[in-house]
Design an enzyme around this catalytic site. Sequence first.
Site, mmCIF file in Angstrom:
data_model
loop_
_atom_site.group_PDB
_atom_site.id
_atom_site.type_symbol
_atom_site.label_atom_id
_atom_site.label_comp_id
_atom_site.label_asym_id
_atom_site.label_seq_id
_atom_site.Cartn_x
_atom_site.Cartn_y
_atom_site.Cartn_z
ATOM 1 N N LYS A 80 -1.074 -1.230 -4.282
ATOM 2 C CA LYS A 80 -2.170 -0.261 -4.295
ATOM 3 C C LYS A 80 -1.508 1.101 -4.388
ATOM 4 O O LYS A 80 -0.865 1.569 -3.451
ATOM 5 C CB LYS A 80 -3.046 -0.356 -3.045
ATOM 6 C CG LYS A 80 -4.196 0.656 -3.069
ATOM 7 C CD LYS A 80 -5.042 0.636 -1.809
ATOM 8 C CE LYS A 80 -6.131 1.717 -1.891
ATOM 9 N NZ LYS A 80 -6.942 1.806 -0.657
ATOM 10 N N TYR A 86 0.870 -1.176 0.000
ATOM 11 C CA TYR A 86 0.000 0.000 0.000
ATOM 12 C C TYR A 86 0.904 1.222 0.000
ATOM 13 O O TYR A 86 1.431 1.622 1.042
ATOM 14 C CB TYR A 86 -0.890 -0.051 1.237
ATOM 15 C CG TYR A 86 -2.039 0.928 1.297
ATOM 16 C CD1 TYR A 86 -2.321 1.834 0.284
ATOM 17 C CD2 TYR A 86 -2.863 0.932 2.420
ATOM 18 C CE1 TYR A 86 -3.386 2.709 0.371
ATOM 19 C CE2 TYR A 86 -3.942 1.802 2.524
ATOM 20 C CZ TYR A 86 -4.197 2.692 1.496
ATOM 21 O OH TYR A 86 -5.252 3.565 1.601
#
Length: 329
Positions: free
Chosen positions: A201, A173
Amino acid sequence: MSDGTARLQLKLFSRVRASDGGSSIGRFLKDIRVHPSSSTPDFSGLWIPLVTPFRKGGTVDHAALAALAERLASTGIAGFVVCGSTGEAAALDGDEQLAVLATVAKAAPALPRIMGISGYHLGKTLDWVHRLNDCGLAGLLVPAPSYIRPSQAGLVAWFGAIAEASTVPLLVYDIPYRTGATIARETLLSLAAHPRIRGVKDCGGDMTKTRALIADGRLQVLAGEDAQLFGTLAEGGVGAIAASAHLQTARFVQVVQLLREGRLAEARAQWQPLLPLIEALFAEPNPGPLKAVLANEGWMQDELRAPMTRAGSALREHLFRMQAALSRL
């Protein structure tokens, strides 16, 4: 933390030092234990980072969560991210997070689930990963440790240790405005050598880095900023994790599918009406505006846990009008 985990942690940090300036990343990746994957995970498509509904008084509303998950599961999405930032995971204790995960699994058993984790204490984070290993997950969504702002070598040690502890694939992330840590392009490309680090992400805000990751091809790149969905997929990303897609979900699914098929003009026609809604949903801190719309439509109560707050009245009315207009298209 087990003796084996402790030994691994000591090995990681003895080999990867902040003073190396990242020069030991390659040596570190050669030294970690590598286990071949049984299959290649696929995180493509549209994933919904679920909100966590609350009742008045602050308890988790599991009935509302189950109803929401069941409804969204029928729309063509790829799966759910549970206990991410949209789910207010930082305000949930461990038992609450596991209960939320169990509710989603029961309500939508056919769809894969990614669990968000976060922290800055490596030992506690590894213990949590070990607890999650038996939860039937498709993956873990893992940010850099917040507040600490480690070196790039320290980030490699962090993600490598978590990947070693996990039995499921990791999505890195990359969200520096939440963690305070920027993950360099070279660091992400180095982490791609680990067989359980399989995607990103992408909330890094650096399209040069995004393009390099897509061109490299080893990590699946998912848009993490909702407004960047179209650009990321048009450049070759595989999907998105988009909070806005709680609303107008079928249209979001269609945009993603059209982009993956290279049908840009058709995708653009579906995408452009969504942009004002996306902008408004993030005009105040997420998930306040989103919960306001979901509550207005009867899916949950408009409740958040402090320090998150409800959306302001002017924004709420603006969102209600936009959602109604889009639903008529």
